[in-house]
Write a protein that holds these residues in place. Structure first.
Motif, PDB file in Angstrom:
ATOM      1  N   SER A  77       0.839  -1.206   0.000  1.00  0.00           N
ATOM      2  CA  SER A  77       0.000   0.000   0.000  1.00  0.00           C
ATOM      3  C   SER A  77       0.874   1.257   0.000  1.00  0.00           C
ATOM      4  N   LYS A 118      -2.231  -8.454  -1.309  1.00  0.00           N
ATOM      5  CA  LYS A 118      -3.680  -8.332  -1.480  1.00  0.00           C
ATOM      6  C   LYS A 118      -3.990  -8.021  -2.941  1.00  0.00           C
ATOM      7  N   LYS A 119      -5.072  -8.610  -3.442  1.00  0.00           N
ATOM      8  CA  LYS A 119      -5.423  -8.399  -4.843  1.00  0.00           C
ATOM      9  C   LYS A 119      -5.679  -6.914  -5.120  1.00  0.00           C
ATOM     10  N   GLU A 120      -6.265  -6.235  -4.155  1.00  0.00           N
ATOM     11  CA  GLU A 120      -6.538  -4.802  -4.320  1.00  0.00           C
ATOM     12  C   GLU A 120      -5.258  -4.012  -4.542  1.00  0.00           C
ATOM     13  N   ASP A 121      -4.210  -4.339  -3.772  1.00  0.00           N
ATOM     14  CA  ASP A 121      -2.929  -3.641  -3.915  1.00  0.00           C
ATOM     15  C   ASP A 121      -2.300  -3.943  -5.272  1.00  0.00           C
ATOM     16  N   ASN A 124      -4.048  -2.079  -7.971  1.00  0.00           N
ATOM     17  CA  ASN A 124      -3.655  -0.664  -7.951  1.00  0.00           C
ATOM     18  C   ASN A 124      -2.276  -0.463  -8.585  1.00  0.00           C
ATOM     19  N   ASP A 179      -5.652  -9.557 -13.517  1.00  0.00           N
ATOM     20  CA  ASP A 179      -6.584  -8.638 -14.172  1.00  0.00           C
ATOM     21  C   ASP A 179      -7.099  -9.255 -15.471  1.00  0.00           C
TER      22      ASP A 179
END
Length: 280
Positions: A77, A118-121, A124, A179
């Motif tokens: 992050s 994390k997939k979110e990181d 991003n 993705d």
């Protein structure tokens, strides 16, 4: 010598295990300073490489150090917030090919699926990579690195360039796993099809040629937009030429070569799933 090697590995492992958010921020600041210093010295002493050589070595060390962050996904992050990926991408346009391969290497480490980030990181990081035109620059460097492998006289340089090509393709493979929209993006925003087909025309077989055939198969599988684009660009004819060329070379000699040929036909079959391509 073996004992020293083990001690060095243990020391490196301890360093990896103890890196925290404060050290991550230091590494990020270090790379930013190294980039700025190198740019300034290259601009000021463009005709005298000795004046910016030391800054280039410092830049190299800073890039390599960033790979330590890959072992601490809880700090990803911070990478996102600091826009570090954009800085790394800027190095893909560097005058020194060694710096380019360093940048490809660290991007490969950060986007490795084994980081357990994390997939979110990761998404991003990928978003920032695309916004900075990272995929386009990576593909552009694939062509440059491929030419270097053809013209290099030094065996080590050839090996490093081939490894960089493999890592670049691995970046794309990993992003596709994360993705699902990336195959369409990659095909429509870079010259990846052109590079792959030119690589597959090489008579010499190597790991990168096999990997290129795999990426082609992945990009065309279940992606109608890519299948349509492949037909519109007349790439099907080029793929048929590649298949014919390899047929003339005789039966594949290894399992890897057999797998590559299968990838050729998988790609061709995927293209023909798009109805209009059947009439080409």
């Amino acid at each position: 010598e073996q004992l020293l090697l083990l001690l060095e590995q243990d020391e490196q492992q301890q360093k990896i295990q103890t890196i925290d958010s404060t050290e991550v921020k230091k590494l990020i600041l270090q790379i930013e300073k190294a980039i700025t210093k190198n740019q300034q010295l290259r601009l000021k002493y463009s005709n005298d490489a000795t004046k910016f050589l030391e800054s280039e070595l410092q830049l190299h060390d800073s890039i390599i150090s960033l790979s330590l962050i890959a072992s601490t996904p809880e700090n990803f992050s911070i990478l996102v917030q600091s826009k570090t990926i954009t800085s790394i991408v800027s190095l893909l346009d560097h005058e020194n090919s060694d710096i380019i391969t360093d940048a490809i290497g660290v991007l490969n480490d950060l986007l490795d699926l084994e980081t357990q980030a994390k997939k979110e990181d990761l998404l991003n990081l990928i978003k920032e990579l695309k916004e900075a035109s990272g995929p386009r620059l990576i593909v552009s460097n694939l062509s440059k690195l491929h030419m270097l492998t053809k013209n290099a006289n030094d065996e080590n340089s050839t090996k490093n360039d081939k490894e960089a090509i493999f890592k670049a393709l691995e970046i794309f493979e990993n992003i596709i796993e994360i993705d699902t929209t990336f195959p369409e993006y990659l095909a429509n925003n870079t010259d990846i099809f052109e590079w792959i087909l030119n690589k597959l025309l090489d008579r010499e077989f190597d790991a990168n040629k096999l990997f290129a055939s795999e990426i082609l198969s992945i990009l065309l599988q279940n992606t109608v937009v890519n299948q349509k684009l492949f037909g519109e660009k007349n790439y099907i004819d080029k793929l048929l030429i590649i298949i014919h060329q390899h047929k003339k070379m005789g039966e594949p000699q290894t399992d890897e070569e057999k797998e590559m040929i299968e990838n050729f036909f998988d790609s061709l079959c995927s293209c023909l799933l798009f109805f209009e391509n059947k009439n080409l």
